[in-house]
Design a protein around this motif. Sequence first.
Motif, mmCIF file in Angstrom:
data_model
loop_
_atom_site.group_PDB
_atom_site.id
_atom_site.type_symbol
_atom_site.label_atom_id
_atom_site.label_comp_id
_atom_site.label_asym_id
_atom_site.label_seq_id
_atom_site.Cartn_x
_atom_site.Cartn_y
_atom_site.Cartn_z
ATOM 1 N N VAL A 1 16.894 29.112 -5.941
ATOM 2 C CA VAL A 1 17.248 30.641 -5.759
ATOM 3 C C VAL A 1 17.334 31.061 -4.293
ATOM 4 O O VAL A 1 18.047 31.775 -3.786
ATOM 5 C CB VAL A 1 16.165 31.275 -6.612
ATOM 6 N N LEU A 2 16.278 30.674 -3.596
ATOM 7 C CA LEU A 2 15.979 30.978 -2.142
ATOM 8 C C LEU A 2 17.263 30.490 -1.308
ATOM 9 O O LEU A 2 17.619 31.272 -0.672
ATOM 10 C CB LEU A 2 14.739 30.608 -1.519
ATOM 11 N N ALA A 3 17.393 29.308 -1.462
ATOM 12 C CA ALA A 3 18.584 28.413 -0.745
ATOM 13 C C ALA A 3 19.927 28.898 -0.979
ATOM 14 O O ALA A 3 20.627 29.528 -0.060
ATOM 15 C CB ALA A 3 18.759 27.192 -1.060
ATOM 16 N N LEU A 4 20.279 29.584 -2.199
ATOM 17 C CA LEU A 4 21.461 30.069 -2.612
ATOM 18 C C LEU A 4 21.533 31.564 -2.300
ATOM 19 O O LEU A 4 22.477 32.077 -1.758
ATOM 20 C CB LEU A 4 21.515 30.085 -4.112
ATOM 21 N N SER A 5 20.472 32.391 -2.440
ATOM 22 C CA SER A 5 20.400 33.406 -1.707
ATOM 23 C C SER A 5 20.874 33.645 -0.209
ATOM 24 O O SER A 5 21.191 34.738 0.226
ATOM 25 C CB SER A 5 18.836 34.109 -2.044
ATOM 26 N N LEU A 6 20.080 32.879 0.486
ATOM 27 C CA LEU A 6 20.268 32.672 1.924
ATOM 28 C C LEU A 6 21.778 32.419 1.891
ATOM 29 O O LEU A 6 22.430 32.997 2.976
ATOM 30 C CB LEU A 6 19.407 31.509 2.417
ATOM 31 N N ALA A 7 22.129 31.598 1.427
ATOM 32 C CA ALA A 7 23.672 31.375 1.563
ATOM 33 C C ALA A 7 24.695 32.219 1.262
ATOM 34 O O ALA A 7 25.179 32.595 1.957
ATOM 35 C CB ALA A 7 24.082 29.913 0.628
ATOM 36 N N ILE A 8 24.441 33.044 0.271
ATOM 37 C CA ILE A 8 25.204 34.418 0.074
ATOM 38 C C ILE A 8 25.033 35.273 1.071
ATOM 39 O O ILE A 8 25.999 35.879 1.456
ATOM 40 C CB ILE A 8 24.436 35.122 -1.252
ATOM 41 N N LEU B 1 29.636 29.567 -5.497
ATOM 42 C CA LEU B 1 29.593 29.033 -6.972
ATOM 43 C C LEU B 1 29.531 27.573 -6.880
ATOM 44 O O LEU B 1 28.786 26.892 -7.591
ATOM 45 C CB LEU B 1 31.036 29.354 -7.466
ATOM 46 N N TYR B 2 30.043 26.975 -5.736
ATOM 47 C CA TYR B 2 30.027 25.355 -5.540
ATOM 48 C C TYR B 2 28.764 24.944 -5.465
ATOM 49 O O TYR B 2 28.085 24.016 -5.671
ATOM 50 C CB TYR B 2 30.887 24.919 -4.609
#
Length: 287
Positions: A112-119, A145-146
């Motif tokens: 969640v943290l990594a994806l939130s940062l990516a967003i 999404l990927y």
Amino acid sequence: MSDALALRAGAERLAAPLPALLAQAEHLATTVILGDHGRRRAGLGDTFWQYRPAQPHDEARLIDWRRSARSDTAFIQDKEWQIAQSVILWVDRAASMSFTSGDETKAHRASVLALSLAILLLRGGERVGLTGLRLPPKRGEAQALYLAELLAEQSTDDYGSPDTDGMLPHSRALFVSDFMGDIAGVEDAMLRAADRGIGGAILQVLDPQEEAFPFDGRTVFQSMGGSLTHETQKAGDLKERYLERLAARKDRLAHLARVAGWQFHTHHTGQSAASALLWLYGAMERK
């Protein structure tokens, strides 16, 4: 069950976590109000950064006459450097990350943290990808999404080690793990990153029980992958030695980060995810 039905069932089980993971990451990202993701120094860009006194080598056309009219000094209006950078993520998906003493595993919080940062980075125009050559850094909303799809995967290994394949020279990188395995893999990855001029951050994600070691009496300790087992009649006698080794591991990670010019932080799954996201975003800003 036919092969087609089995394949579909397997695909649905794999895809099930993706909407929830992406939605949670999107929600977390929206709780952090940030400006454009600049480089905090003068350069090419459209965002005002600072006024500075004009120097002899500055062209007259660069002078901000409105600001200069308020003093006896000529001023230049610097813009913030906003050239897109590539950010490469490595998020540990090994079995050790599936441990939890509560409602959320280390793996889920790390993803969640990594994806939130990516967003956040993607919204700022940055290129984001994963190590290992599976997802090269790209821009755009579709990249999130990927990322979610790959971050939902799991490994059967007991402990993970950073993968440096695909890390572009002079890019930025983020390693997220509990870092409970062999430290040699982390040391090698940091050396490779430093050789390529890569800056970045290390985020250690731990469960509160791993910090407190609340065990006593007869206890059977087993790795999440099942390959390691240790039984003791007096678990409480191990606490001091365990906490010393955990502190030594944190010190080693902090030292590796410091030598490479990276940032290091330990986050617990019982703590606020938003505060960790703010730290990560700030760490990606630093040069």
